[in-house]
Design a protein around this motif. Sequence first.
Motif, PDB file in Angstrom:
ATOM      1  N   VAL A   1      33.093  24.890   5.492  1.00 36.91           N
ATOM      2  CA  VAL A   1      33.757  24.532   6.455  1.00 36.91           C
ATOM      3  C   VAL A   1      33.256  23.114   6.814  1.00 36.91           C
ATOM      4  O   VAL A   1      31.971  22.922   6.663  1.00 36.91           O
ATOM      5  CB  VAL A   1      33.458  25.331   7.941  1.00 36.91           C
ATOM      6  N   ARG A   2      33.933  22.304   7.170  1.00 37.58           N
ATOM      7  CA  ARG A   2      33.522  20.780   7.336  1.00 37.58           C
ATOM      8  C   ARG A   2      32.414  20.931   8.640  1.00 37.58           C
ATOM      9  O   ARG A   2      32.539  21.310   9.406  1.00 37.58           O
ATOM     10  CB  ARG A   2      34.410  19.785   7.800  1.00 37.58           C
ATOM     11  N   PRO A   3      31.259  20.062   8.062  1.00 37.76           N
ATOM     12  CA  PRO A   3      30.023  20.274   9.141  1.00 37.76           C
ATOM     13  C   PRO A   3      30.556  19.611  10.345  1.00 37.76           C
ATOM     14  O   PRO A   3      31.361  18.423  10.275  1.00 37.76           O
ATOM     15  CB  PRO A   3      28.962  19.372   8.635  1.00 37.76           C
TER      16      PRO A   3
ATOM     17  N   ALA B   1      35.377  24.763  16.304  1.00 35.55           N
ATOM     18  CA  ALA B   1      36.944  24.786  16.110  1.00 35.55           C
ATOM     19  C   ALA B   1      37.370  25.727  15.154  1.00 35.55           C
ATOM     20  O   ALA B   1      38.407  26.382  15.345  1.00 35.55           O
ATOM     21  CB  ALA B   1      37.463  23.512  15.933  1.00 35.55           C
ATOM     22  N   PHE B   2      36.778  25.947  14.019  1.00 37.96           N
ATOM     23  CA  PHE B   2      37.134  26.941  12.831  1.00 37.96           C
ATOM     24  C   PHE B   2      37.029  28.343  13.459  1.00 37.96           C
ATOM     25  O   PHE B   2      38.100  29.032  12.974  1.00 37.96           O
ATOM     26  CB  PHE B   2      36.350  26.561  11.779  1.00 37.96           C
ATOM     27  N   GLU B   3      36.073  28.459  14.279  1.00 36.19           N
ATOM     28  CA  GLU B   3      35.927  29.967  14.700  1.00 36.19           C
ATOM     29  C   GLU B   3      37.009  30.332  15.503  1.00 36.19           C
ATOM     30  O   GLU B   3      37.623  31.494  15.679  1.00 36.19           O
ATOM     31  CB  GLU B   3      34.685  30.347  15.185  1.00 36.19           C
ATOM     32  N   ALA B   4      37.435  29.434  16.591  1.00 37.73           N
ATOM     33  CA  ALA B   4      38.530  29.478  17.437  1.00 37.73           C
ATOM     34  C   ALA B   4      39.726  29.767  16.716  1.00 37.73           C
ATOM     35  O   ALA B   4      40.818  30.629  16.836  1.00 37.73           O
ATOM     36  CB  ALA B   4      38.517  28.259  18.389  1.00 37.73           C
TER      37      ALA B   4
ATOM     38  N   GLU C   1      21.232  30.027   6.749  1.00 39.39           N
ATOM     39  CA  GLU C   1      20.706  28.817   6.077  1.00 39.39           C
ATOM     40  C   GLU C   1      21.543  27.795   6.092  1.00 39.39           C
ATOM     41  O   GLU C   1      20.963  26.792   6.149  1.00 39.39           O
ATOM     42  CB  GLU C   1      20.265  29.268   4.594  1.00 39.39           C
ATOM     43  N   SER C   2      22.952  27.757   5.868  1.00 37.06           N
ATOM     44  CA  SER C   2      23.966  26.793   5.706  1.00 37.06           C
ATOM     45  C   SER C   2      24.891  27.360   7.048  1.00 37.06           C
ATOM     46  O   SER C   2      26.027  27.684   6.559  1.00 37.06           O
ATOM     47  CB  SER C   2      24.599  26.871   4.417  1.00 37.06           C
ATOM     48  N   PRO C   3      24.647  26.695   8.397  1.00 32.59           N
ATOM     49  CA  PRO C   3      25.585  26.988   9.195  1.00 32.59           C
ATOM     50  C   PRO C   3      27.184  26.756   9.049  1.00 32.59           C
ATOM     51  O   PRO C   3      27.898  27.338   9.897  1.00 32.59           O
ATOM     52  CB  PRO C   3      24.884  26.329  10.370  1.00 32.59           C
ATOM     53  N   SER C   4      27.114  25.550   8.162  1.00 30.91           N
ATOM     54  CA  SER C   4      28.754  25.556   8.191  1.00 30.91           C
ATOM     55  C   SER C   4      29.410  26.291   7.069  1.00 30.91           C
ATOM     56  O   SER C   4      30.612  25.645   6.481  1.00 30.91           O
ATOM     57  CB  SER C   4      28.800  23.910   7.666  1.00 30.91           C
ATOM     58  N   THR C   5      28.479  27.162   6.278  1.00 32.84           N
ATOM     59  CA  THR C   5      29.442  28.359   5.383  1.00 32.84           C
ATOM     60  C   THR C   5      29.426  29.488   5.791  1.00 32.84           C
ATOM     61  O   THR C   5      28.436  30.067   6.534  1.00 32.84           O
ATOM     62  CB  THR C   5      28.212  28.148   4.195  1.00 32.84           C
ATOM     63  N   TYR C   6      30.663  30.014   5.639  1.00 33.70           N
ATOM     64  CA  TYR C   6      31.134  31.354   6.090  1.00 33.70           C
ATOM     65  C   TYR C   6      31.365  32.257   4.785  1.00 33.70           C
ATOM     66  O   TYR C   6      31.806  31.928   3.775  1.00 33.70           O
ATOM     67  CB  TYR C   6      32.203  31.337   7.131  1.00 33.70           C
ATOM     68  N   LEU C   7      31.195  33.640   5.078  1.00 38.63           N
ATOM     69  CA  LEU C   7      31.633  34.556   4.081  1.00 38.63           C
ATOM     70  C   LEU C   7      32.642  35.210   4.631  1.00 38.63           C
ATOM     71  O   LEU C   7      32.721  36.135   5.678  1.00 38.63           O
ATOM     72  CB  LEU C   7      30.333  35.233   3.695  1.00 38.63           C
TER      73      LEU C   7
ATOM     74  N   PRO D   1      42.808  23.095   6.776  1.00 42.29           N
ATOM     75  CA  PRO D   1      42.123  21.784   7.115  1.00 42.29           C
ATOM     76  C   PRO D   1      40.802  21.934   7.274  1.00 42.29           C
ATOM     77  O   PRO D   1      40.293  20.878   7.342  1.00 42.29           O
ATOM     78  CB  PRO D   1      42.870  21.650   8.422  1.00 42.29           C
ATOM     79  N   PHE D   2      40.043  23.090   7.611  1.00 40.76           N
ATOM     80  CA  PHE D   2      38.757  22.961   7.806  1.00 40.76           C
ATOM     81  C   PHE D   2      37.896  23.131   6.545  1.00 40.76           C
ATOM     82  O   PHE D   2      36.747  22.848   6.539  1.00 40.76           O
ATOM     83  CB  PHE D   2      38.311  24.322   8.621  1.00 40.76           C
ATOM     84  N   TYR D   3      38.504  23.502   5.385  1.00 43.74           N
ATOM     85  CA  TYR D   3      37.607  23.637   4.093  1.00 43.74           C
ATOM     86  C   TYR D   3      37.491  22.395   3.508  1.00 43.74           C
ATOM     87  O   TYR D   3      38.316  21.359   3.268  1.00 43.74           O
ATOM     88  CB  TYR D   3      38.488  24.705   3.226  1.00 43.74           C
ATOM     89  N   ASP D   4      36.271  22.269   2.830  1.00 48.97           N
ATOM     90  CA  ASP D   4      35.809  21.061   1.993  1.00 48.97           C
ATOM     91  C   ASP D   4      34.563  21.336   1.388  1.00 48.97           C
ATOM     92  O   ASP D   4      33.447  21.520   1.819  1.00 48.97           O
ATOM     93  CB  ASP D   4      35.659  19.785   2.684  1.00 48.97           C
ATOM     94  N   PRO D   5      34.935  21.842  -0.031  1.00 48.13           N
ATOM     95  CA  PRO D   5      36.205  22.051  -0.813  1.00 48.13           C
ATOM     96  C   PRO D   5      36.916  23.226  -0.406  1.00 48.13           C
ATOM     97  O   PRO D   5      36.459  24.143   0.338  1.00 48.13           O
ATOM     98  CB  PRO D   5      35.596  21.900  -2.071  1.00 48.13           C
ATOM     99  N   PHE D   6      38.125  23.467  -1.173  1.00 48.59           N
ATOM    100  CA  PHE D   6      38.895  24.651  -0.871  1.00 48.59           C
ATOM    101  C   PHE D   6      38.095  25.861  -1.583  1.00 48.59           C
ATOM    102  O   PHE D   6      37.274  25.733  -2.674  1.00 48.59           O
ATOM    103  CB  PHE D   6      40.168  24.530  -1.490  1.00 48.59           C
TER     104      PHE D   6
END
Length: 288
Positions: free
Chosen positions: A202-204, A209-212, A237-243, A273-278
């Motif tokens: 997810v874009r830092p 907004a992504f979680e909402a 470790e990488s708060p903008s990364t989700y599984l 729109p939140f993903y970078d990269p897909f």
Amino acid sequence: MLSPAYPVRTPRLVLRPLTVDDAPALAAYQSRPDVCRFLLYEPRDERQIAALLLDPTRNRSELTGPGQSLWLALCRADDGTLVGDVVLMWQDAEQGAGEVGYVLDPRHHGHGYATEAVEALLGLAFDGLGLHRVVGRLDARNAASAGVLRGAGMRREAHLASNETVKGEWTDEVVYAVLGEEWRGPRAAGRPPVREHAVLPVRPGSEAAFEAAFREARPLIEATPGFRGLTLSRSLESPSTYLLLVDWSDVAAHEEGFRGSERYARWRALLHPFYDPFPVVEHFVAVS
């Protein structure tokens, strides 16, 4: 004999015996012509439904012999709202045969409740009653109902052309079925048939907004036949990364059932729109 311990619980629902007090809630949808279009009965009012609920041969909470049916209320677990009714029919003791049926209030369509309920009925049929084979029969025009049975793990076995007259017209009937050993297979092993795995970059700065957006999108995927459950986790470790882990009945439920649906267009608009990269999406099965 089957005497369930009520309420029968699923992740989001409870199944319980019906009472005459449920007549108004049942009539709210069973009186609608669109709901009854593909059913064997005509629309019925509150008085007619109350009479059925008071008939012990039609409304029972246990099965003591073949030829009997278990007619249950389908309610949301969080607030008790009645969202539909379901039935488990014990057809033959020697052959171990049964049948499932269900009717959902249209106000509660699109959440996967019917599939979740059928899975619970199959558990009662196979694990509770010890049946060998359970079928679901439907009007061939009722594509939504076919999706429910596929999502519950049943396979299409027959298409019977002009098989019976319903409400004055000849109709085609489709039969879905599943065997006890098929039902118990992946469940006895304690694992889902297929698990979708996706690491979401997810874009830092846009995490909240992504979680909402994900909370808004979640019901879209939950409504898919064959959906079993999901978890969304955030990296420490990488708060903008989700599984994202999603359990499916099979790959087709995801690739064809969800991605081929109108709901997926809304899912894509909300989240992509939140993903970078897909993200890369893969499917996994458990190994022994």
